[in-house]
Design an enzyme around this catalytic site. Structure first.
Site, PDB file in Angstrom:
ATOM      1  CE  LYS A 282      -1.291  -4.525  -6.946  1.00 58.41           C
ATOM      2  NZ  LYS A 282      -1.610  -6.358  -6.397  1.00 58.41           N
ATOM      3  NE  ARG A 356       6.444 -12.905  -2.313  1.00 57.41           N
ATOM      4  CZ  ARG A 356       6.139 -13.933  -2.794  1.00 57.41           C
ATOM      5  NH1 ARG A 356       6.509 -15.074  -3.831  1.00 57.41           N
ATOM      6  NH2 ARG A 356       4.092 -13.574  -2.947  1.00 57.41           N
TER       7      ARG A 356
END
Length: 503
Positions: A282, A356
């Site tokens: 990030k 996920r």
């Protein structure tokens, strides 16, 4: 802080402070009118002089009002009476608590529950007042060396109800409100902890402590990496393999119904105690806020605490999926193909779509409980923030009645959610040339394609997904965990247990 409920007329209250409302323009609430009559028009005379208009957020503290036993009366502006809704009611309570705390009123009798909020009864008004009061007084200063506290903090609040018939529902409202407020505080405390303290092992220790505190109904099991490997949870394991901190899955089981056919409701919380993005790292700006990537697990922990505290007559299982996503020589890579616990394979296109990959294995794991329903809670996608902002949680489900229940609970609790579609058209975006599916589906409908990914692992039970990426924490000056969606889930479980908030 202590809360209680009673029924009585304002002139008989002997308290440090009485709290009553004033509407725009300079119109007294019914209880305020009674106090004005007792004091021979003292309050209305002040309003005529322009001391208080009644606009939202305005306050006027009166001392030694003639013929009134209480030392002080706090007038709170409530805005236009017809416009008073749930949100404004909470703001009025918040202003009340702050004013009482700042002015040294250590106890007060609150008559604001007389205010008419459309479609809401006394139970709702008392419970929301308790939850809002605790929320207003919350602070996270465990790690500060200098703790600032009010010199004379508010210690006792009495809520007045119109008649003695409402006392029972008022007492229940306080009981429920305190349990939910404590659950929200627990979730916020976990969320606000720094990632060098709050890792998967810390989450596991909190889960174990919960079982110790409520040993009659709660047991906790912690599943480590070796057992995950034996179970075939390779997707979950891949996310954490770049970190020195072991991935741990904490399973909290609450049994409130001993019936053999009472199937559990399962809550699954994403517990990424820090998410650097991994190899798909990030940007540095705002990366500190990735400690909040475990707020789903924090919320599930808080809700399990509430269920145990209230001894609800249902069975609930909470799973805290603890993990840390870090770059390193052992980290998983874009291009890797992972075999999930279900046997389905996933091509990793972005290591920052890791939530996920953890959840899919947990959603397969919980099949063994033969659940009544499964709800996962996750700070899953930035796309959900783009879609719904920071006010409303995203909801997806494979079962319409479950979705409707959650939406109803969100409206009851004021912890709002909005349903997004799970159409087959979106599934096509997850196609991969090298595996059964890819872990991302491109920018369009990113929150929905994430839900579609999870739906492929939930075909054996009724399932709902709450994407709290926009609602789990605040940035800026008020930075901190919000504790959402604890209130929503708490209301859902109260409804399932038969406590639907009716008088």
């Amino acid at each position: 802080m202590e809360f209680s409920v009673k029924s009585g007329s304002p002139e008989k209250q002997r308290s440090a402070c009485i709290v009553v409302g004033v509407f725009e323009p300079r119109r007294l609430s019914p209880i305020a009118e009674q106090l004005d009559k007792i004091s021979d028009g003292y309050i209305s005379a002040l309003l005529r002089r322009g001391e208080l208009e009644g606009k939202p957020g305005q306050t006027l503290l009166l001392h030694h009002v003639p013929n009134v036993l209480s030392e002080r009366i706090l007038l709170i502006g409530c805005g236009k009476e017809r416009e008073l809704d749930e949100r404004q009611y909470k703001q009025v309570i918040q202003k009340t608590i702050n004013t009482l705390n700042d002015t040294g009123s250590m106890e007060a009798v609150c008559f604001l529950t007389e205010l008419h909020v459309k479609g809401r009864n006394n139970y709702w008004k008392v419970r929301q007042a308790v939850e809002t009061a605790k929320e207003t007084l919350y602070s996270f200063d465990q790690l500060k060396t200098n703790k600032s506290e009010p010199r004379r903090p508010l210690r006792k609040m009495v809520f007045n109800v119109p008649t003695r018939r409402e006392l029972t529902s008022g007492e229940r409202a306080i009981l429920h409100g305190l349990a939910i407020a404590a659950a929200i505080k627990a979730a916020k405390d976990l969320g606000n902890m720094p990632p060098n303290i709050c890792n998967a092992a810390y989450l596991a220790s909190q889960a174990r402590q919960l079982a110790d505190s409520y040993s009659k109904n709660v047991i906790t099991r912690v599943i480590g990496e070796q057992q995950m490997k034996e179970l075939g949870m390779h997707s979950y394991l891949a996310v954490g393999q770049g970190s020195q901190n072991e991935s741990l899955m904490s399973v909290i089981e609450y049994k409130g119904n001993a019936s053999e056919d009472a199937r559990p409701i399962v809550l699954v919380g994403k517990g990424l105690t820090f998410d650097s993005g991994g190899i798909s790292i990030k940007p540095s700006e705002g990366m500190d806020e990735m400690k909040y990537d475990m707020c789903g697990a924090a919320a599930v922990y808080g809700v399990m605490r509430m269920v145990a505290e209230l001894q609800l007559p249902i069975n609930v299982i909470g799973v805290l999926a603890g993990c840390e996503n870090m770059p390193g020589g052992r980290a998983y890579r874009p291009g890797d193909v992972l075999t999930t616990m279900s046997g389905q394979t996933v091509e990793v296109l972005n290591t920052d779509a890791e939530g996920r990959l953890v959840l899919c294995d947990v959603l397969t794991y919980v099949e063994r409980f033969e659940p009544e329903a499964v709800i996962d809670v996750a700070t899953l996608t930035g796309a959900c923030v783009i879609a719904l902002g920071h006010h409303i949680t995203g909801l997806m489900a494979n079962h319409n009645p479950l979705a409707h229940e959650l939406i109803a609970a969100s409206e009851q609790s004021g912890d709002r959610a909005w349903r997004l579609p799970l159409g087959d058209e979106y599934q096509e975006q997850l196609e991969s040339n090298f595996a059964d599916m890819a872990n991302i589906g491109g920018r369009p409908g990113g929150a929905i394609t994430a839900g579609c990914f999870l739906s492929r692992f939930t075909r054996k039970y009724n399932w709902a997904h709450l994407d709290i990426a926009g609602t789990a924490w605040r940035s800026g000056k008020a930075k901190g965990a919000t504790g959402r969606p604890v209130a929503l889930l708490a209301q859902f479980l109260l409804n399932r247990a038969g406590f639907n908030g009716e008088e």
